[in-house]
Design a protein around this motif. Sequence first.
Motif: not given
Length: 254
Positions: A209-236
């Motif tokens: 997971i590559k984050l920007d200098n301000d990581y807060s927005d990136g982590i929040e977006r990652l959590a949203e993607l995982d909640a909606l699409q299960g992105i962390l459990s995909r073949n990525i």
Amino acid sequence: MFIKNFLVFKLKELFLKFKLFCLVFFASISVIAIILILRQRLVSDDAFKMSYPELVRENKMAVEEDLAISQLGEIISSYTNDRTRGIVDVDIEGLKLAIEKLGWIEDVAVVRAFPDRIKIILKSKDIVAYKMGNDKYYPITGQGELLNVPVEYSGGLLAFGDNVEAELPELLKFLDDYPKIKEKIVAVQLVNKLRFNLVLYNLSDGLLIKLDNDYSDGIERLAELDALQGILSRNISEIDLRNLEKILIKKRNG
């Protein structure tokens, strides 16, 4: 007759005062004698000679057990190795200050446990990650300190990058609000002292997971993607969140 009775009364009064004085005097002498005897017993009586110190650990040691015992033992012995002395003669304040100088100690209390024991209560600094350097692993504390005490790595979060120890505690505190992400992180990398990469699952072929200098927005977006699409459990293999308007996702080969 009056004068005779007055003199008798005064003599009795003086006698009573003298008797009271004698009682107080001898009582004081007895108390002092008892204190001196007890003091001598504390120092010389076998029942009060110092036994081996008791070590109480409130949490897991920040360094390896053998190293911790070796460092502590050397200090404690220098203050308590004379078993012929009583515990009242031990410089407990000096012992406390000496132990506090160990870099991995957060707090220590040294008390006399009568009749014959010195009790040492230790709290080790909280270790949140390990930084690798020169093929060795060095603990990072929750206060952002890098302990200059190499340890044998047996699991836990790994951290990479210059000065990562100073920036890591704040990142981990932020991640407390995202436990489903935090529990999957096995390594953290500080890139150019500016931004973080996170490695999930495992080091060899985990999810980067590559984050920007301000990581807060990136982590929040990652959590949203995982909640909606299960992105962390995909073949990525990689999710690039440095530009949230254009998130890049790499699939694994095959």
